[in-house]
Write an enzyme that holds these catalytic residues in place. Structure first.
Site, PDB file in Angstrom:
ATOM      1  CB  SER A   3      -0.960   0.002   1.202  1.00 34.67           C
ATOM      2  OG  SER A   3      -0.247  -0.190   2.421  1.00 34.67           O
TER       3      SER A   3
ATOM      4  CG  HIS B 179      -0.238   3.738   4.983  1.00 35.28           C
ATOM      5  ND1 HIS B 179      -0.646   2.929   6.020  1.00 35.28           N
ATOM      6  CD2 HIS B 179      -0.052   2.920   3.913  1.00 35.28           C
ATOM      7  CE1 HIS B 179      -0.720   1.676   5.595  1.00 35.28           C
ATOM      8  NE2 HIS B 179      -0.364   1.634   4.322  1.00 35.28           N
TER       9      HIS B 179
ATOM     10  CG  ASP C 137      -1.134   4.596   9.058  1.00 33.93           C
ATOM     11  OD1 ASP C 137       0.079   4.343   9.147  1.00 33.93           O
ATOM     12  OD2 ASP C 137      -1.824   4.283   8.066  1.00 33.93           O
TER      13      ASP C 137
END
Length: 415
Positions: free
Chosen positions: A144, A389, A386
């Site tokens: 990702s 990312h 997070d």
């Protein structure tokens, strides 16, 4: 008298032929004039045949690695030139990365420019890039994080393309951004371990239970064959635990491997595929170094006990800062395997420059398990932030500016 009547009748008989000729010439003129317009029926039906423009890469656009290492430098504030695009004008960003749309109150993370020591990165030129990609495919392969780089790349070029001449298709495990006018595509392929695993489904992939097939790559590789530019990345999925379940040899012989041992075996399988499949005359291969994490604030702020949440500025004044989330052992394995290849693979070492960007992660303004965080989850950033990312626009745009510099570097001017 009879001769005059005969002559008049002869002239009258020529009128239909003359009229028909005028009509034919007039129709032909209308068709040719119509062909000059993009709105003509003929153009819409068949398309205009354009003469490809020669891409001229000036010496100023080429990075001279003997004089400048683009991976060494600092982040400088630049709210004039950056960001290169906005969330609003790029419809292809997934919710996981649209931090401001998801409620992030500050936007400073968008306005930092990477400045190498002793040189400048070439200014990104979307049209020049598309001319280099004319008739070609560029594919990002990885997890990702690599998908974010793909989305960034698409956003950096899509604004100059007219509506109806571009499209995004989802063909799991791929995303394909087609650029009709240039007969080109920018693609993404989900392969978090590069080699095959039980996590290869593009959307329904297991996180807690991981099983990697260290010597199997054929199912992925058939999608990579013939791609003109391949950009590989694989790291964070290997870092869930110090060990990982995997097979090597017999498909039913599942064993527990140390992650670094497994990573080397997997990368050797990939390297073998590169050497036996890639045509170095027509294909270019890049490998991205690891994308760093910022999970523990005590690494850049001693005596603290938080994470990347609420950070608004890059790490400055520590040019060699290196967080514990980036494995030097994995880095050594990558460089060792790439160094042993007979086919040239360009290593894009974006780790150190990204290490400084503790401020640019999605934190509580992204997704968890495919959904935006709830109000309750956002109130507990220590647990739910997070720090893996990146927000977009943001750091992956710089990775792509560097990739663009190397595409320019490898492009041969036509004389």
């Amino acid at each position: 008298m009879k001769q005059q009547v005969y002559l008049d009748r002869k002239i009258q008989s020529l009128y239909p032929l003359a009229l028909a000729a005028i009509l034919v010439l007039g129709t032909a003129r209308l068709v040719f004039d119509s062909l000059k317009s993009n709105d003509s029926y003929v153009f819409k039906l068949y398309g205009r045949q354009r003469t490809p423009q020669v891409v001229v890469v000036s010496p100023e656009d080429r990075v001279d690695e003997s004089r400048c290492n683009v991976f060494e430098g600092k982040w400088v504030w630049d709210n004039v030139s950056y960001p290169l695009y906005t969330e609003q004008n790029c419809p292809h960003l997934v919710k996981q990365v649209t931090c401001q749309r998801n409620g992030r109150p500050d936007s400073f993370y968008k306005n930092w420019r990477w400045q190498p020591n002793g040189c400048n990165l070439p200014r990104f030129d979307a049209l020049k890039l598309l001319q280099i990609l004319r008739g070609k495919r560029l594919m990002f392969v990885g997890d990702s994080v690599q998908r974010s780089q793909f989305e960034s790349f698409v956003c950096m070029v899509q604004s100059i393309l007219p509506q109806g001449k571009k499209s995004l298709q989802r063909v799991p495990p791929r995303k394909i951004y087609k650029i009709q006018e240039f007969d080109a595509s920018i693609e993404y392929y989900w392969a978090p371990f590069i080699v095959e695993s039980i996590s290869d489904h593009a959307t329904n992939h297991t996180v807690l239970k991981r099983l990697v097939k260290l010597d199997s790559i054929a199912k992925h590789g058939k999608h990579w064959e013939g791609v003109d530019f391949l950009v590989f990345e694989s790291y964070v999925w290997w870092r869930y635990k110090p060990t990982i379940n995997a097979t090597y040899g017999h498909p039913d012989d599942v064993q527990e491997y140390n992650v670094t041992t497994a990573y080397r075996l997997a990368l050797n399988t990939w390297a073998n595929w590169i050497e036996t499949t890639i045509n170095p005359q027509t294909q270019k291969v890049f490998f991205m170094s690891m994308s760093p994490t910022h999970l523990w604030s005590w690494e850049w702020k001693p005596a603290s006990n938080e994470n990347c949440f609420s950070e608004s500025y890059p790490i400055q004044g520590s040019p060699s800062y290196w967080g514990s989330g980036s494995s030097l052992e994995i880095m050594d394995i990558i460089q060792d395997v790439l160094g042993g290849l007979k086919v040239n693979v360009t290593f894009l070492n974006i780790t150190q420059l990204s290490e400084f960007r503790k401020d640019a992660h999605t934190t509580i303004y992204g997704e968890r398990k495919g959904k935006l965080l709830t109000k309750e989850q956002r109130s507990d950033p220590k647990k739910f932030a997070d720090c893996i990312h990146w927000c977009l626009p943001g750091v992956p745009d710089t990775w792509n500016e560097i990739l663009y510099a190397y595409l320019l570097k490898t492009h041969q001017n036509l004389t």
